[in-house]
Design an enzyme around this catalytic site. Structure first.
Site, PDB file in Angstrom:
ATOM      1  N   SER A 153     -10.420  -1.050   4.533  1.00  0.00           N
ATOM      2  CA  SER A 153      -9.558  -1.177   5.712  1.00  0.00           C
ATOM      3  C   SER A 153      -8.953   0.178   6.058  1.00  0.00           C
ATOM      4  O   SER A 153      -8.366   0.837   5.205  1.00  0.00           O
ATOM      5  CB  SER A 153      -8.431  -2.171   5.437  1.00  0.00           C
ATOM      6  OG  SER A 153      -8.982  -3.456   5.313  1.00  0.00           O
ATOM      7  N   ARG A 208       0.842  -1.220   0.000  1.00  0.00           N
ATOM      8  CA  ARG A 208       0.000   0.000   0.000  1.00  0.00           C
ATOM      9  C   ARG A 208       0.870   1.261   0.000  1.00  0.00           C
ATOM     10  O   ARG A 208       0.555   2.252   0.667  1.00  0.00           O
ATOM     11  CB  ARG A 208      -0.932   0.048   1.217  1.00  0.00           C
ATOM     12  CG  ARG A 208      -1.791  -1.149   1.393  1.00  0.00           C
ATOM     13  CD  ARG A 208      -2.857  -1.320   0.325  1.00  0.00           C
ATOM     14  NE  ARG A 208      -3.485  -2.595   0.507  1.00  0.00           N
ATOM     15  CZ  ARG A 208      -3.078  -3.729  -0.094  1.00  0.00           C
ATOM     16  NH1 ARG A 208      -2.073  -3.716  -0.949  1.00  0.00           N
ATOM     17  NH2 ARG A 208      -3.678  -4.865   0.138  1.00  0.00           N
ATOM     18  N   GLU A 213      -4.191   3.465   6.504  1.00  0.00           N
ATOM     19  CA  GLU A 213      -4.019   3.246   5.069  1.00  0.00           C
ATOM     20  C   GLU A 213      -4.793   4.342   4.327  1.00  0.00           C
ATOM     21  O   GLU A 213      -4.410   4.770   3.247  1.00  0.00           O
ATOM     22  CB  GLU A 213      -4.596   1.862   4.742  1.00  0.00           C
ATOM     23  CG  GLU A 213      -4.599   1.495   3.288  1.00  0.00           C
ATOM     24  CD  GLU A 213      -5.164   0.088   3.063  1.00  0.00           C
ATOM     25  OE1 GLU A 213      -4.850  -0.839   3.838  1.00  0.00           O
ATOM     26  OE2 GLU A 213      -5.924  -0.069   2.096  1.00  0.00           O
TER      27      GLU A 213
HETATM   28  C1  LIG Z   1     -15.567  -1.566   0.634  1.00  0.00           C
HETATM   29  C2  LIG Z   1     -14.127  -1.263   0.336  1.00  0.00           C
HETATM   30  C3  LIG Z   1     -13.234  -2.296   0.176  1.00  0.00           C
HETATM   31  C4  LIG Z   1     -11.895  -2.031  -0.125  1.00  0.00           C
HETATM   32  N1  LIG Z   1     -11.035  -3.072  -0.284  1.00  0.00           N
HETATM   33  C5  LIG Z   1      -9.743  -2.831  -0.603  1.00  0.00           C
HETATM   34  C6  LIG Z   1      -8.831  -3.915  -0.808  1.00  0.00           C
HETATM   35  O1  LIG Z   1      -9.180  -5.080  -0.739  1.00  0.00           O
HETATM   36  N2  LIG Z   1      -7.552  -3.608  -1.107  1.00  0.00           N
HETATM   37  C7  LIG Z   1      -7.119  -2.331  -1.212  1.00  0.00           C
HETATM   38  O2  LIG Z   1      -5.947  -2.124  -1.517  1.00  0.00           O
HETATM   39  N3  LIG Z   1      -7.955  -1.284  -1.015  1.00  0.00           N
HETATM   40  C8  LIG Z   1      -9.254  -1.499  -0.715  1.00  0.00           C
HETATM   41  N4  LIG Z   1     -10.107  -0.443  -0.513  1.00  0.00           N
HETATM   42  C9  LIG Z   1      -9.586   0.938  -0.547  1.00  0.00           C
HETATM   43  C10 LIG Z   1      -9.643   1.620  -1.915  1.00  0.00           C
HETATM   44  O3  LIG Z   1     -10.673   1.076  -2.735  1.00  0.00           O
HETATM   45  C11 LIG Z   1      -8.314   1.534  -2.654  1.00  0.00           C
HETATM   46  O4  LIG Z   1      -7.281   2.170  -1.910  1.00  0.00           O
HETATM   47  C12 LIG Z   1      -8.348   2.181  -4.041  1.00  0.00           C
HETATM   48  O5  LIG Z   1      -7.115   1.985  -4.663  1.00  0.00           O
HETATM   49  C13 LIG Z   1      -8.637   3.678  -4.001  1.00  0.00           C
HETATM   50  O6  LIG Z   1      -8.932   4.095  -5.322  1.00  0.00           O
HETATM   51  P1  LIG Z   1      -9.766   5.442  -5.561  1.00  0.00           P
HETATM   52  O7  LIG Z   1      -9.868   5.672  -7.016  1.00  0.00           O
HETATM   53  O8  LIG Z   1     -11.054   5.368  -4.824  1.00  0.00           O
HETATM   54  O9  LIG Z   1      -8.787   6.487  -4.890  1.00  0.00           O
HETATM   55  P2  LIG Z   1      -9.185   7.812  -4.082  1.00  0.00           P
HETATM   56  O10 LIG Z   1      -9.809   7.422  -2.783  1.00  0.00           O
HETATM   57  O11 LIG Z   1      -9.920   8.725  -4.963  1.00  0.00           O
HETATM   58  O12 LIG Z   1      -7.731   8.369  -3.769  1.00  0.00           O
HETATM   59  C14 LIG Z   1      -6.867   7.653  -2.890  1.00  0.00           C
HETATM   60  C15 LIG Z   1      -5.471   8.302  -2.933  1.00  0.00           C
HETATM   61  O13 LIG Z   1      -4.924   8.124  -4.234  1.00  0.00           O
HETATM   62  C16 LIG Z   1      -4.624   9.385  -4.832  1.00  0.00           C
HETATM   63  N5  LIG Z   1      -4.971   9.300  -6.245  1.00  0.00           N
HETATM   64  C17 LIG Z   1      -6.181   9.013  -6.786  1.00  0.00           C
HETATM   65  N6  LIG Z   1      -6.101   9.023  -8.131  1.00  0.00           N
HETATM   66  C18 LIG Z   1      -4.815   9.326  -8.437  1.00  0.00           C
HETATM   67  C19 LIG Z   1      -4.103   9.488  -9.664  1.00  0.00           C
HETATM   68  N7  LIG Z   1      -4.705   9.353 -10.852  1.00  0.00           N
HETATM   69  N8  LIG Z   1      -2.781   9.790  -9.604  1.00  0.00           N
HETATM   70  C20 LIG Z   1      -2.150   9.947  -8.408  1.00  0.00           C
HETATM   71  N9  LIG Z   1      -2.778   9.819  -7.218  1.00  0.00           N
HETATM   72  C21 LIG Z   1      -4.093   9.499  -7.225  1.00  0.00           C
HETATM   73  C22 LIG Z   1      -5.497  10.394  -4.097  1.00  0.00           C
HETATM   74  O14 LIG Z   1      -4.945  11.701  -4.141  1.00  0.00           O
HETATM   75  C23 LIG Z   1      -5.507   9.823  -2.695  1.00  0.00           C
HETATM   76  O15 LIG Z   1      -4.339  10.176  -2.006  1.00  0.00           O
HETATM   77  C24 LIG Z   1     -11.455  -0.685  -0.232  1.00  0.00           C
HETATM   78  C25 LIG Z   1     -12.376   0.363  -0.077  1.00  0.00           C
HETATM   79  C26 LIG Z   1     -13.693   0.087   0.194  1.00  0.00           C
HETATM   80  C27 LIG Z   1     -14.669   1.232   0.329  1.00  0.00           C
END
Ligand SMILES: Cc1cc2nc3c(=O)[nH]c(=O)nc-3n(C[C@H](O)[C@H](O)[C@H](O)COP(=O)(O)OP(=O)(O)OC[C@H]3O[C@@H](n4cnc5c(N)ncnc54)[C@H](O)[C@@H]3O)c2cc1C
Length: 320
Positions: free
Chosen positions: A242, A176, A312
């Protein structure tokens, strides 16, 4: 700064949408938090480049995808959010068999696309409710797979609208965790170009490779994985997955449960009864409720076990 100044600076009309004082609770899976001063959703990549090239150099800038790992404090966020989900949705097969996906593509769509083309190993993306940009930034993963294991190269853009192609060798990648290797500025001074959250570069696309396999078995894999998630996660209430990273050799959920914290509540935020590493919004949670509960859990776990849990989830903005 308003839209007119921005378009004048760019010298080319913007085709995307620029909005002001946007409530981020509508764009984050926790459904809580403050507003961002400006949000720009580009019409496409060219439009994003025009926008960036017209942006004042000191404007704080963030990329957001599906907001599934993000909390914006109640006092709001100064600067501009680049909203990449709902745009940058390109997804196709390249001649060499690799998959090209833009940053706004959701994990579930990527997993289904790979299965449709008889590839294996992309199933885990279906369980992560984020966009590819967010998954690259977080090195998101589950069930033994991680995003960057699949990446051949990425396309990035910096705040001045300059595009680069990079490979994993340009980053320090871990659990992560993704950070640009230290680079040197013009005077030879080491620069820390951390990607989060005020990134010096943003991901706009990636090329990924998956081994050939049986599409039907990949589809079954996706189904099984989603079933597992429904059984183990509190998906009926807003959450961000998480909250804490797993400490080496242990599980944050196990430690939180052991400390009797399941069900612990501050305001409308609650440590989930179903999965102790999830904090759910029971309906009225503010970002402060969620953050206070994170701090509380950290303190109790550290006091009782001696282990410091590290969040995280990304927390940005100002307290009210
Ligand atoms: C129900 C649920 C289950 C989940 N299960 C998992 C799991 O199993 N494993 C896991 O790893 N995560 C999990 N997550 C967390 C999350 O889905 C991941 O971390 C995912 O990668 C976030 O993507 P996002 O597009 O929503 O990012 P955002 O929440 O929009 O952004 C997260 C971070 O990434 C940065 N970011 C976003 N887009 C970019 C870009 N294009 N370039 C640079 N930086 C960027 C943002 O500035 C921020 O700091 C879960 C979340 C939920 C709600």
């Amino acid at each position: 700064m308003n839209m007119i100044e921005l378009t004048n600076l760019a010298n080319t009309p913007l085709r995307g949408t620029l909005r002001h004082d946007v409530p981020m609770r509508k764009y984050t899976s926790w459904r809580a938090g403050g507003t961002v001063e400006r949000m720009f959703q580009p019409a496409d990549l060219d439009d994003l480049l025009v926008f960036l090239r017209g942006l004042p150099a000191d404007e704080p800038l963030y990329a957001v995808g599906l907001g599934s790992n993000l909390l914006v404090r109640d006092g709001g966020l100064r600067g501009t959010i680049l909203m990449l989900h709902g745009t940058l949705g390109g997804l196709h097969l390249e001649m060499d068999g690799s998959v090209y996906a833009e940053a706004g593509v959701p994990g579930a769509k990527l997993a289904r696309f790979a299965a449709l083309h008889n590839m294996q190993g992309a199933e885990f993306f279906a369980g992560i409710p984020g966009s590819l940009g967010g998954m690259l930034a977080m090195n998101a993963g589950c069930y033994g797979s991680e995003t960057w294991e699949k990446v051949l190269r990425v396309q990035t853009v910096n705040r001045y609208g300059v595009v680069h192609i990079r490979t994993a060798a340009d980053y320090e990648i871990g659990y992560r965790h993704v950070m640009r290797n230290k680079t040197q500025d013009a005077r030879g001074k080491a620069q820390d170009s951390n990607l989060a959250p005020e990134a010096s570069e943003f991901f706009i696309a990636a090329w990924m490779q998956f081994p050939r396999g049986d599409g039907e078995s990949a589809r079954q894999g996706i189904k099984a994985l989603l079933g597992k998630r429904i059984a183990s996660q509190p998906l009926n209430l807003p959450n961000a997955g998480s909250v804490f990273r797993n400490p080496p050799g242990d599980h944050a959920a196990r430690l939180i449960e052991q400390c009797g914290l399941k069900g612990r509540q501050i305001g409308g935020a609650q440590v989930s009864e179903k999965h102790a590493n999830f904090i759910v919004n029971t309906g009225t949670a503010t970002a402060a409720d969620i953050e206070d509960l994170i701090v509380k859990v950290q303190a109790v776990v550290e006091k009782q076990t001696g282990i410091r849990l590290h969040p995280e989830v990304r927390i940005v903005g100002e307290k009210k």
